[in-house]
Design a protein around this motif. Structure first.
Motif, PDB file in Angstrom:
ATOM      1  N   ARG A   1      40.035  63.761  18.620  1.00 17.64           N
ATOM      2  CA  ARG A   1      40.220  62.103  17.767  1.00 17.64           C
ATOM      3  C   ARG A   1      39.567  61.408  19.309  1.00 17.64           C
ATOM      4  O   ARG A   1      39.415  60.141  18.990  1.00 17.64           O
ATOM      5  CB  ARG A   1      41.464  61.787  17.541  1.00 17.64           C
ATOM      6  N   LYS A   2      40.145  61.818  20.641  1.00 18.28           N
ATOM      7  CA  LYS A   2      39.956  60.925  21.746  1.00 18.28           C
ATOM      8  C   LYS A   2      38.491  60.948  22.470  1.00 18.28           C
ATOM      9  O   LYS A   2      38.345  60.162  23.214  1.00 18.28           O
ATOM     10  CB  LYS A   2      40.941  61.295  22.374  1.00 18.28           C
ATOM     11  N   ILE A   3      37.644  61.980  21.955  1.00 10.52           N
ATOM     12  CA  ILE A   3      36.547  62.298  22.953  1.00 10.52           C
ATOM     13  C   ILE A   3      35.300  62.293  22.177  1.00 10.52           C
ATOM     14  O   ILE A   3      35.362  62.342  20.860  1.00 10.52           O
ATOM     15  CB  ILE A   3      36.775  63.710  23.743  1.00 10.52           C
TER      16      ILE A   3
ATOM     17  N   GLU B   1      41.684  64.131  29.608  1.00  9.71           N
ATOM     18  CA  GLU B   1      41.954  64.360  27.945  1.00  9.71           C
ATOM     19  C   GLU B   1      42.088  65.799  27.919  1.00  9.71           C
ATOM     20  O   GLU B   1      42.827  66.420  27.139  1.00  9.71           O
ATOM     21  CB  GLU B   1      41.023  63.681  27.187  1.00  9.71           C
TER      22      GLU B   1
ATOM     23  N   GLN C   1      44.318  66.027  18.411  1.00 13.10           N
ATOM     24  CA  GLN C   1      44.464  65.038  19.332  1.00 13.10           C
ATOM     25  C   GLN C   1      43.448  64.763  20.049  1.00 13.10           C
ATOM     26  O   GLN C   1      42.679  63.837  20.191  1.00 13.10           O
ATOM     27  CB  GLN C   1      45.865  64.766  19.996  1.00 13.10           C
TER      28      GLN C   1
END
Length: 215
Positions: free
Chosen positions: A24-26, A98, A21
């Protein structure tokens, strides 16, 4: 290839929880820098002198041949690694919240395995590797823990063989090869798990557990 009875050792897989996860966000460049620093911190905290077989993206496959370290030594090793891991995360937390979803877990397994060479790389062979990776896919309700397989625990003199005395939490999961059982110590919000106790701790009065758990 036949396994020699003398070729026994421990596999210690240290794995980053929440990795998929997170990436995917950074931003990829920033994510790579953070993951590299986290893995370096884990490796630099390897005071039990494990050898490294592989670094698999979000996990490091440590191992050592011969007899296994004690339960307290393994928990102390993980505690030291997790402390270094958290120290790196604190550097990024103010600007990148995050990173707060990242945690650390470890699998300790023991059995027969062979070392072999491919070019200049050392590799491992044996069912111990397959089962250790199976155990990463478990039903433990935590993202931060140490899982100790029964094959490892049965090597320990201090381990209660009747499985009834408190020594972590006993649990089994069903895999394609059948049931694999283990005990685990959750580290959620803790540096050292509270349920570290042994069946014959009084008999081991000469062993200072607090020293084994020094980080």
């Amino acid at each position: 290839m036949l396994m020699s009875k003398d070729n026994q050792g421990m596999v210690f897989i240290v794995d980053i929880s929440g990795y998929s996860q997170f990436i995917r966000k950074i931003d990829p460049t920033e994510g790579l820098t953070i993951i590299r620093r986290l893995l370096n911190g884990i490796i630099e905290s390897n005071h039990l002198s494990f050898r490294i077989s592989e670094i698999e993206g979000d996990a490091i496959l440590f191992y050592r041949m011969g007899g296994p370290p004690s339960i307290a030594a393994i928990l102390g090793q993980f505690t030291r690694m997790r402390k270094a891991f958290k120290k790196v995360l604190q550097l990024y937390r103010p600007e990148l919240p995050e990173v707060g979803q990242l945690e650390l877990k470890a699998i300790a397994h023991y059995g027969h395995m062979e070392e072999f060479k491919i070019d200049r790389f050392s590799k491992l062979y044996g069912n111990i590797l397959v089962d250790a990776h199976r155990l990463l896919k478990n039903s433990i309700p935590s993202d931060a823990y140490v899982l100790l397989s029964m094959d490892y625990l049965e090597q320990m003199e201090e381990f209660p063989l009747d499985y009834t005395t408190s020594c972590g939490t006993y649990q089994c999961d069903i895999y394609d090869v059948g049931s694999l059982c283990y005990r685990y110590f959750p580290f959620d919000g803790k540096d050292i798990p509270k349920d570290l106790s042994y069946h014959n701790q009084k008999k081991r009065s000469k062993i200072n557990l607090s020293e084994e758990l020094v980080i």
